[in-house]
Motif scaffolding. Structure first.
Motif, PDB file in Angstrom:
ATOM      1  N   HIS A   1       0.864  -1.181   0.000  1.00 59.52           N
ATOM      2  CA  HIS A   1       0.000   0.000   0.000  1.00 59.52           C
ATOM      3  C   HIS A   1       0.904   1.237   0.000  1.00 59.52           C
ATOM      4  O   HIS A   1       1.832   1.327   0.819  1.00 59.52           O
ATOM      5  N   GLY A   2       0.660   2.147  -0.919  1.00 48.70           N
ATOM      6  CA  GLY A   2       1.517   3.326  -1.029  1.00 48.70           C
ATOM      7  C   GLY A   2       2.653   3.123  -2.029  1.00 48.70           C
ATOM      8  O   GLY A   2       3.428   4.040  -2.275  1.00 48.70           O
TER       9      GLY A   2
ATOM     10  N   HIS B   1      -6.791  -4.079   8.319  1.00 48.80           N
ATOM     11  CA  HIS B   1      -6.393  -5.465   8.051  1.00 48.80           C
ATOM     12  C   HIS B   1      -6.040  -5.657   6.573  1.00 48.80           C
ATOM     13  O   HIS B   1      -5.084  -6.360   6.239  1.00 48.80           O
ATOM     14  N   GLY B   2      -6.827  -5.034   5.710  1.00 43.63           N
ATOM     15  CA  GLY B   2      -6.526  -5.114   4.280  1.00 43.63           C
ATOM     16  C   GLY B   2      -5.155  -4.528   3.982  1.00 43.63           C
ATOM     17  O   GLY B   2      -4.369  -5.088   3.201  1.00 43.63           O
ATOM     18  N   ILE B   3      -4.858  -3.398   4.616  1.00 43.84           N
ATOM     19  CA  ILE B   3      -3.555  -2.740   4.405  1.00 43.84           C
ATOM     20  C   ILE B   3      -2.420  -3.644   4.896  1.00 43.84           C
ATOM     21  O   ILE B   3      -1.445  -3.892   4.183  1.00 43.84           O
TER      22      ILE B   3
ATOM     23  N   CYS C   1      -0.409 -10.580   0.534  1.00 45.80           N
ATOM     24  CA  CYS C   1      -1.612 -11.373   0.230  1.00 45.80           C
ATOM     25  C   CYS C   1      -2.354 -10.802  -0.977  1.00 45.80           C
ATOM     26  O   CYS C   1      -2.372  -9.587  -1.191  1.00 45.80           O
ATOM     27  N   THR C   2      -3.009 -11.697  -1.712  1.00 44.03           N
ATOM     28  CA  THR C   2      -3.835 -11.269  -2.849  1.00 44.03           C
ATOM     29  C   THR C   2      -5.308 -11.171  -2.441  1.00 44.03           C
ATOM     30  O   THR C   2      -6.076 -10.466  -3.074  1.00 44.03           O
ATOM     31  N   HIS C   3      -5.682 -11.921  -1.394  1.00 46.14           N
ATOM     32  CA  HIS C   3      -7.082 -11.979  -0.977  1.00 46.14           C
ATOM     33  C   HIS C   3      -7.178 -11.852   0.547  1.00 46.14           C
ATOM     34  O   HIS C   3      -6.238 -12.221   1.255  1.00 46.14           O
ATOM     35  N   HIS C   4      -8.331 -11.401   0.995  1.00 44.67           N
ATOM     36  CA  HIS C   4      -8.577 -11.299   2.443  1.00 44.67           C
ATOM     37  C   HIS C   4      -9.999 -11.730   2.722  1.00 44.67           C
ATOM     38  O   HIS C   4     -10.932 -11.219   2.105  1.00 44.67           O
TER      39      HIS C   4
ATOM     40  N   PRO D   1      -9.430   6.079  -5.741  1.00 44.79           N
ATOM     41  CA  PRO D   1      -8.020   6.418  -5.983  1.00 44.79           C
ATOM     42  C   PRO D   1      -7.187   6.225  -4.715  1.00 44.79           C
ATOM     43  O   PRO D   1      -7.687   6.475  -3.621  1.00 44.79           O
ATOM     44  N   TYR D   2      -5.967   5.789  -4.865  1.00 41.41           N
ATOM     45  CA  TYR D   2      -5.053   5.547  -3.742  1.00 41.41           C
ATOM     46  C   TYR D   2      -5.628   4.534  -2.751  1.00 41.41           C
ATOM     47  O   TYR D   2      -5.433   4.639  -1.548  1.00 41.41           O
ATOM     48  N   GLY D   3      -6.363   3.602  -3.323  1.00 44.52           N
ATOM     49  CA  GLY D   3      -6.994   2.579  -2.480  1.00 44.52           C
ATOM     50  C   GLY D   3      -6.169   1.303  -2.413  1.00 44.52           C
ATOM     51  O   GLY D   3      -4.967   1.307  -2.693  1.00 44.52           O
ATOM     52  N   LEU D   4      -6.849   0.218  -2.097  1.00 40.65           N
ATOM     53  CA  LEU D   4      -6.167  -1.059  -1.908  1.00 40.65           C
ATOM     54  C   LEU D   4      -6.307  -1.955  -3.138  1.00 40.65           C
ATOM     55  O   LEU D   4      -7.209  -1.755  -3.958  1.00 40.65           O
ATOM     56  N   GLU D   5      -5.416  -2.940  -3.220  1.00 35.81           N
ATOM     57  CA  GLU D   5      -5.488  -3.899  -4.331  1.00 35.81           C
ATOM     58  C   GLU D   5      -5.885  -5.288  -3.855  1.00 35.81           C
ATOM     59  O   GLU D   5      -6.213  -6.147  -4.668  1.00 35.81           O
ATOM     60  N   ILE D   6      -5.788  -5.518  -2.568  1.00 31.91           N
ATOM     61  CA  ILE D   6      -6.133  -6.841  -2.043  1.00 31.91           C
ATOM     62  C   ILE D   6      -7.623  -7.098  -2.294  1.00 31.91           C
ATOM     63  O   ILE D   6      -8.432  -6.169  -2.208  1.00 31.91           O
ATOM     64  N   ARG D   7      -7.966  -8.338  -2.632  1.00 35.39           N
ATOM     65  CA  ARG D   7      -9.353  -8.652  -3.004  1.00 35.39           C
ATOM     66  C   ARG D   7     -10.129  -9.192  -1.803  1.00 35.39           C
ATOM     67  O   ARG D   7      -9.673 -10.148  -1.173  1.00 35.39           O
TER      68      ARG D   7
END
Lengths: 452, 117
Positions: A12-13, A307-309, A316-319, A358-364
């Motif tokens: 993240h970031g 937790h996602g961050i 991780c790719t998924h949560h 925008p500037y969010g997370l990529e984890i699914r």
């Protein structure tokens, strides 16, 4: 390569924060002549019981779990988080994180912007704080309310006003008034005590471990509990998601921090999860129990964002997210976390899910419902597929059974996991966290430090 | 939401309710591996329990859990004595609240671990 293949997301970031000096001589030079301050636990504003230790935040920041956060936040950053849940550099983040001290300590220290403060832990140098700003929390109760929201301001998900029965609200309400804002750097790496040492996989090491194991897709299971078979099925079945094949790995990431009375001891939680793979219920090759240091704020959708961050930073790719994610009481809608990750919560600054801003997370997100025992199917069954009347599993019910000295049937708790509970029960004289455990834990912490 | 408390029945407890109408109300959970009785709890009594015991919680089924072991033991005693699963059972337990709290204070320090293989 299939277009459906999912690659591991960047931190993240965009980059992993790592603020750890491992060269002791360099560290000594960095702190020469600097004033020092012994880190104190945050005490409950009414009862005086420890509710937080900022050392855990310093660890999680400096090892990159909270990337891109690099230190104690400035006033403008805290205000932005409370309004839009964004850092000043635009990346989303749910909570204010500050280094707070009393006015008396501030006067004694006599430090200000531009100064370097050495933070000691258990009497040993631990980290430095390069102060960029000093600001004051005028009204900690208002800060606590703004941190979590109110039924009026956040009607989508907040059902009851927060109060002193909520442990996260109490943390913010109990903060000291002076904030020293600036970047942290660890100058003397703490050593984890057993059993925590073997579960310590900070983000860089965790990503390397995924590479070593050949895990491209990894789903995270958030925990603060000893696993029962419902959790085990949640992990196994959620892992069937992935891309062109099920997730290669299941990362269990246990939040280690201040405990509430009635919780299981952290030692039993981490070893309980390990027992699931040692017992073969999930192959060790596909299952990795780990820890992160954090005094839970129990902010349900906001906590899920953190937790996602953390788990994206770990690679991780998924949560997976379930009902009442990281929640206590009935302050939030039971499904507030899933609402955030599927629709967004506009009043918290998310007109869309955190993966779609925008500037969010990529984890699914992998939003899951519940597993419970079906006497007709004679197995653990998923609430959305099994059409029979099922018997709900509840951690609280299990705790009651354990306390009464009744071994849960193996269909609801694996005997290997129960053995771990009893092992630590014998060690502490109690199966759960009691006042003695909570106080000792905060005195002794999970780590020790050597001389610099 | 209807609230209740689960009284687990081991062989010893089962012996004490043998021959009473309660026998017909035994429920079998988890493929018959657990026997139990469900005691009714009104909204008002649920609130009282949560107020009296900091650790008490209501789980996703509506069951009140995480009360002291002393509370659970007295709950069974009241069930056996009153031969009922109605709200008067919890009322009977709450009538002994001081005694239970005294025992709970001791059990919050130490609970003997079970011997397992």
């Amino acid at each position: 390569m299939s277009k459906f293949i999912i690659e591991r997301p960047l931190p993240h970031g965009g980059r992993l924060v790592e603020r750890v000096i491992r060269d002791k001589e360099a560290a000594k030079k960095m702190i020469k002549g600097c004033p020092s301050y012994e880190i104190k636990p945050t005490l409950h504003y009414e009862t005086g019981v420890p509710v937080r230790n900022v050392y855990r935040e310093i660890m999680s920041i400096c090892y990159g779990f909270f990337s891109p956060v690099e230190g104690s936040m400035k006033q403008a950053e805290v205000e932005r988080i409370l309004k839009e849940r964004r850092l000043l550099n635009e990346w989303i983040f749910p909570y204010p994180l500050v280094f707070d001290i009393s006015k008396e300590d501030y006067q004694k220290l006599g430090v200000g912007a531009g100064d370097r403060l050495v933070l000691t832990l258990k009497g040993k140098p631990f980290a430095i704080l390069d102060i960029e700003e000093v600001w004051e929390i005028d009204n900690p109760e208002e800060l606590a309310h703004k941190t979590f929201g109110t039924p009026e301001d956040n009607p989508e998900v907040v059902k009851e006003p927060f109060n002193k029965k909520h442990p996260g609200w109490v943390i913010y309400r109990s903060l000291q008034p002076i904030v020293l804002a600036g970047k942290y750097t660890i100058i003397n790496e703490p050593k984890f005590k057993p059993p925590f040492d073997r579960f310590w996989f900070p983000p860089r090491k965790c990503r390397e471990e995924f590479d070593r194991r050949g895990w491209r897709t990894v789903i995270n299971h958030q925990t603060r509990n000893v696993p029962h078979v419902g959790h085990e099925f949640l992990m196994k079945c959620a892992a069937f998601t992935g891309d062109v094949e099920p997730c290669h790995g299941i990362l269990v990431n246990a939040v280690i921090g201040v405990k509430r009375r009635g919780d299981y001891p952290d030692e039993a939680i981490v070893e309980g999860h390990e027992a699931v793979n040692l017992g073969g219920y999930i192959k060790p090759e596909r299952h990795l129990p780990t820890i992160v240091l954090w005094d839970m704020r129990y902010g349900n959708p906001l906590e899920s964002l953190l937790h996602g961050i953390i788990r994206q930073n770990m690679g991780c790719t998924h949560h997976m997210f379930g009902r009442d994610h990281a929640a206590v009481g009935e302050y939030y809608d039971k499904w507030a976390t899933q609402i955030l990750w599927t629709k967004g919560i506009p009043s918290y600054g998310f007109p869309a899910p955190p993966t779609d801003v925008p500037y969010g997370l990529e984890i699914r997100p992998q939003n899951m419902r519940e597993f419970s025992y079906c006497p007709t199917c004679k197995e653990m069954a998923y609430s959305e597929t099994c059409g029979h009347k099922r018997e709900k599993l509840s951690g609280s019910f299990l705790r009651g059974m354990v306390a009464e000295g009744v071994q849960p049937p193996s269909i609801i708790m694996r005997p290997e996991v129960y053995k771990v509970i009893v092992k630590w029960w014998k060690h502490f004289g109690y199966p759960f966290c009691n006042e003695k455990y909570v106080i000792n834990k905060e005195k002794e912490l999970e780590v020790d430090l050597e001389d610099l | 939401m209807a609230y209740f408390m689960v009284v687990l029945l081991d062989d010893k407890r089962l012996e004490k309710i043998k021959g009473t109408e309660l026998e017909d109300k035994i429920q079998y959970m988890f493929g018959g591996e657990l026997r139990c009785l469900n005691v009714e709890v009104s909204e008002e009594l649920k609130d009282r329990i949560l107020k009296e015991f900091e650790t008490a919680r209501v789980d996703s089924r509506g069951a009140i859990t995480d009360v002291p072991v002393a509370f659970m033991r007295e709950l069974f005693n009241q069930v056996a004595e009153k031969k009922s699963l109605g709200p008067e059972v919890v009322e009977g337990v709450l009538a002994k609240i001081d005694e239970i709290k005294e025992m709970a204070a001791k059990e919050s320090e130490f609970l003997p671990p079970p011997e397992i293989d």
